[in-house]
Each structure stands twice: as structure tokens, then as C-alpha cells.
Design a protein around this motif. Structure first.
Motif, PDB file in Angstrom:
ATOM      1  N   PRO A 184       0.808  -1.235   0.000  1.00  0.00           N
ATOM      2  CA  PRO A 184       0.000   0.000   0.000  1.00  0.00           C
ATOM      3  C   PRO A 184       0.836   1.277   0.000  1.00  0.00           C
ATOM      4  O   PRO A 184       0.368   2.320  -0.446  1.00  0.00           O
ATOM      5  N   MET A 185       2.063   1.194   0.509  1.00  0.00           N
ATOM      6  CA  MET A 185       2.872   2.414   0.589  1.00  0.00           C
ATOM      7  C   MET A 185       4.081   2.370  -0.330  1.00  0.00           C
ATOM      8  O   MET A 185       4.991   3.194  -0.204  1.00  0.00           O
ATOM      9  N   VAL A 186       4.071   1.403  -1.281  1.00  0.00           N
ATOM     10  CA  VAL A 186       5.259   1.238  -2.116  1.00  0.00           C
ATOM     11  C   VAL A 186       5.537   2.492  -2.944  1.00  0.00           C
ATOM     12  O   VAL A 186       6.698   2.837  -3.191  1.00  0.00           O
ATOM     13  N   SER A 187       4.489   3.184  -3.341  1.00  0.00           N
ATOM     14  CA  SER A 187       4.702   4.376  -4.153  1.00  0.00           C
ATOM     15  C   SER A 187       5.294   5.528  -3.346  1.00  0.00           C
ATOM     16  O   SER A 187       5.884   6.447  -3.908  1.00  0.00           O
ATOM     17  N   SER A 188       5.139   5.460  -2.010  1.00  0.00           N
ATOM     18  CA  SER A 188       5.634   6.554  -1.167  1.00  0.00           C
ATOM     19  C   SER A 188       6.962   6.220  -0.498  1.00  0.00           C
ATOM     20  O   SER A 188       7.528   7.070   0.188  1.00  0.00           O
ATOM     21  N   ILE A 189       7.460   4.991  -0.659  1.00  0.00           N
ATOM     22  CA  ILE A 189       8.757   4.637  -0.078  1.00  0.00           C
ATOM     23  C   ILE A 189       9.860   5.239  -0.941  1.00  0.00           C
ATOM     24  O   ILE A 189      10.001   4.880  -2.110  1.00  0.00           O
ATOM     25  N   SER A 190      10.607   6.143  -0.367  1.00  0.00           N
ATOM     26  CA  SER A 190      11.679   6.784  -1.128  1.00  0.00           C
ATOM     27  C   SER A 190      12.892   5.866  -1.203  1.00  0.00           C
ATOM     28  O   SER A 190      13.074   4.963  -0.382  1.00  0.00           O
ATOM     29  N   GLN A 191      13.711   6.103  -2.200  1.00  0.00           N
ATOM     30  CA  GLN A 191      14.931   5.310  -2.326  1.00  0.00           C
ATOM     31  C   GLN A 191      15.855   5.467  -1.115  1.00  0.00           C
ATOM     32  O   GLN A 191      16.434   4.470  -0.661  1.00  0.00           O
ATOM     33  N   PRO A 192      16.025   6.674  -0.553  1.00  0.00           N
ATOM     34  CA  PRO A 192      16.849   6.773   0.657  1.00  0.00           C
ATOM     35  C   PRO A 192      16.319   5.938   1.818  1.00  0.00           C
ATOM     36  O   PRO A 192      17.110   5.350   2.567  1.00  0.00           O
ATOM     37  N   SER A 193      14.982   5.865   1.953  1.00  0.00           N
ATOM     38  CA  SER A 193      14.406   5.066   3.034  1.00  0.00           C
ATOM     39  C   SER A 193      14.700   3.585   2.833  1.00  0.00           C
ATOM     40  O   SER A 193      15.033   2.859   3.777  1.00  0.00           O
ATOM     41  N   LEU A 194      14.572   3.127   1.596  1.00  0.00           N
ATOM     42  CA  LEU A 194      14.902   1.734   1.301  1.00  0.00           C
ATOM     43  C   LEU A 194      16.387   1.476   1.562  1.00  0.00           C
ATOM     44  O   LEU A 194      16.763   0.427   2.089  1.00  0.00           O
ATOM     45  N   GLY A 195      17.224   2.449   1.224  1.00  0.00           N
ATOM     46  CA  GLY A 195      18.649   2.310   1.487  1.00  0.00           C
ATOM     47  C   GLY A 195      18.951   2.162   2.968  1.00  0.00           C
ATOM     48  O   GLY A 195      19.808   1.363   3.366  1.00  0.00           O
ATOM     49  N   LEU A 196      18.228   2.903   3.800  1.00  0.00           N
ATOM     50  CA  LEU A 196      18.421   2.798   5.249  1.00  0.00           C
ATOM     51  C   LEU A 196      18.016   1.416   5.755  1.00  0.00           C
ATOM     52  O   LEU A 196      18.707   0.820   6.601  1.00  0.00           O
ATOM     53  N   LEU A 197      16.897   0.896   5.252  1.00  0.00           N
ATOM     54  CA  LEU A 197      16.441  -0.441   5.660  1.00  0.00           C
ATOM     55  C   LEU A 197      17.439  -1.514   5.229  1.00  0.00           C
ATOM     56  O   LEU A 197      17.736  -2.445   5.985  1.00  0.00           O
ATOM     57  N   LEU A 198      17.959  -1.390   4.012  1.00  0.00           N
ATOM     58  CA  LEU A 198      18.941  -2.358   3.524  1.00  0.00           C
ATOM     59  C   LEU A 198      20.230  -2.278   4.341  1.00  0.00           C
ATOM     60  O   LEU A 198      20.836  -3.311   4.646  1.00  0.00           O
ATOM     61  N   SER A 199      20.659  -1.074   4.707  1.00  0.00           N
ATOM     62  CA  SER A 199      21.865  -0.917   5.520  1.00  0.00           C
ATOM     63  C   SER A 199      21.686  -1.547   6.894  1.00  0.00           C
ATOM     64  O   SER A 199      22.584  -2.238   7.399  1.00  0.00           O
ATOM     65  N   LEU A 200      20.531  -1.308   7.494  1.00  0.00           N
ATOM     66  CA  LEU A 200      20.243  -1.892   8.804  1.00  0.00           C
ATOM     67  C   LEU A 200      20.264  -3.416   8.726  1.00  0.00           C
ATOM     68  O   LEU A 200      20.860  -4.094   9.572  1.00  0.00           O
ATOM     69  N   SER A 201      19.617  -3.957   7.693  1.00  0.00           N
ATOM     70  CA  SER A 201      19.581  -5.402   7.500  1.00  0.00           C
ATOM     71  C   SER A 201      20.985  -5.955   7.286  1.00  0.00           C
ATOM     72  O   SER A 201      21.346  -7.005   7.847  1.00  0.00           O
ATOM     73  N   ALA A 202      21.797  -5.279   6.486  1.00  0.00           N
ATOM     74  CA  ALA A 202      23.162  -5.741   6.218  1.00  0.00           C
ATOM     75  C   ALA A 202      23.998  -5.746   7.496  1.00  0.00           C
ATOM     76  O   ALA A 202      24.774  -6.678   7.736  1.00  0.00           O
TER      77      ALA A 202
END
Length: 244
Positions: A184-202
Motif C-alpha cells: 500500500p505504501m510502495v509508491s511513497s517509499i523513497s529510495q533513501p528510506s529503502l537504502g536505510l532499511l537495507l543498511s540496517l539489515s546488512a
């Protein structure tokens, strides 16, 4: 709902099925799994560390300039959580002294699988072809994820039944859940936010592999542990190349 939604949901469910198949397989051949658990830990460490450095971290840093900070937060956050588990669970109940061995990888893999669900949403919202190409690489690592999560939980003292359910929730069910939550919020997820989630996961996965799995596996002094570690690195490289 759009066709892309149903395609993303079906492929995320397929990933969960592959993970569940890994859990079922290793439980079906439990004796073999226990005898070779050190090799699975080395293999898992190779996959988690290599996939993080070869793919997740470069991608995360490219998406967000604050990626290094979140990488550090993920790494030391898991260290603090490990200290918490050791101090308030393991030390107070000697029968649970090894629980952290299973809980930390379970949480790290669970968070990573949840983020995988986000990636399914983003990829398929771009186009079905993009989503299918991403799926090829992502599904490759689902089967060993189920095996490793289950084995480490059993080795840490959980019963086989509880290990199966915990591994299923963390490594399998979390992927379609992440897809459903993020759609539902995929259109509002910014690339920087996804980058933060990926960094946290890594950061979480690097901690689990480098400071948790490898030292514990080395204690068992198995003859071909370096081969298993190299196999994990190779699998991670294949996954990264298939996503390229």
C-alpha cells in the motif's frame, strides 16, 4: 487489485514455500543435519557476509548517504541485543545458555526476509519483468535460509517442533508479510528510506555471520569447514550475479 499485486503476492508466497521446504527437508533428515551443523554454520556465514558486502551494502550506500550510519546501528544493535539475551535469559537459566545462538540468526534472517517482501513489492510495481528477474535471484537463497534457521534453533536448545515454527515464521512467513505490508505504501517509499532499511539489515547479517556463526563453528574444528565457508561465498556470488 492490479495483476502486478497478485504476481508479487504469488512469488513471495512461492519464496515462503521454498523456505518451508528447506525446513521440512532438514527436519526429515535430522540426524544428518545435526552431524553437519558446523558446516551449515560456516556455509551460512559465507552467504550472509558475502551477500551483505557484495550486494546489500553497495546498493544501500548508493540509495542513501546515511547508509553507513545505519550499517553501524544494525551491527552494534545486534551486539547489544546479544548482551541482553546473555545477561537476562541465558545467565539466569543455565538450560537456556545457548539460546542466543539460535535467536540472533533467526532475528537477522527474519528481518532480512521481511525486507525481501518490500523488494518484491517495489520490483513488481515497476514491471512484471523486473519483478520476475529479481525473483530468480531471491528464491535461490530461500532454501538454505530455512535449513540454517532451523538447525541453529535446534542446536541452541529449542525443541524440533518449536524450531520448525520459529524458523517458518522468521524465514518463510515474513516474506509475504513484508510484501503485503509494503504494497500500500510502495509508491511513497523513497529510495533513501529503502537504502536505510537495507543498511540496517546488512549490519545485522554481518554481525550474525562474522561474530556469531563463524566463532561457534570454529569451536568444533571440523575438517572441511573452510570448504563450507567457501561454498557459502560462492553461492552468494552466484545470487548477486543472477540479480545483476
Amino acid at each position: 487489485m492490479s495483476d502486478s499485486f497478485w504476481t508479487a503476492l504469488l512469488t513471495s508466497l512461492a519464496a515462503a514455500v521454498v523456505t518451508t521446504l528447506g525446513i521440512w527437508t532438514i527436519r526429515r533428515f535430522a540426524d544428518w543435519g545435526h552431524r553437519n551443523s558446523a558446516y551449515f554454520m560456516c556455509f551460512a556465514a559465507g552467504v550472509l557476509i558475502s551477500a551483505s558486502f557484495l550486494h546489500m551494502i553497495p546498493q544501500a550506500f548508493a540509495l542513501s548517504r546515511h547508509g553507513p550510519t545505519m550499517l553501524l546501528v544494525g551491527f552494534f544493535g545486534m551486539h547489544l541485543f546479544n548482551r541482553f539475551i546473555t545477561a537476562f535469559v541465558c545467565d539466569r537459566d543455565p538450560q537456556r545458555k545457548d539460546y542466543a545462538l539460535g535467536l540472533l540468526p533467526m532475528l537477522g534472517i527474519g528481518f532480512h526476509s521481511f525486507i525481501d517482501g518490500f523488494i518484491y513489492s517495489i520490483a513488481f510495481s515497476a514491471s512484471v519483468l523486473t519483478g520476475l528477474l529479481a525473483t530468480v535471484g531471491m528464491v535461490l537463497h530461500e532454501f538454505p535460509e530455512g535449513i540454517v534457521t532451523y538447525l541453529l534453533l535446534v542446536k541452541s536448545g529449542f525443541t524440533e517442533r518449536r524450531s520448525s515454527w520459529l524458523a517458518f515464521v522468521a524465514a518463510a512467513a515474513s516474506t509475504p508479510l513484508g510484501m503485503l505490508v509494503s504494497w500500500p505504501m510502495v509508491s511513497s517509499i523513497s529510495q533513501p528510506s529503502l537504502g536505510l532499511l537495507l543498511s540496517l539489515s546488512a549490519g545485522v547479517l554481518v554481525y550474525v555471520g562474522a561474530t556469531h556463526l563463524l566463532p561457534r563453528a570454529e569451536q568444533e574444528h571440523r575438517r572441511y569447514s573452510l570448504v563450507a565457508l567457501g561454498g557459502g561465498v560462492l553461492v552468494a556470488a552466484i545470487i548477486v550475479l543472477s540479480k545483476a
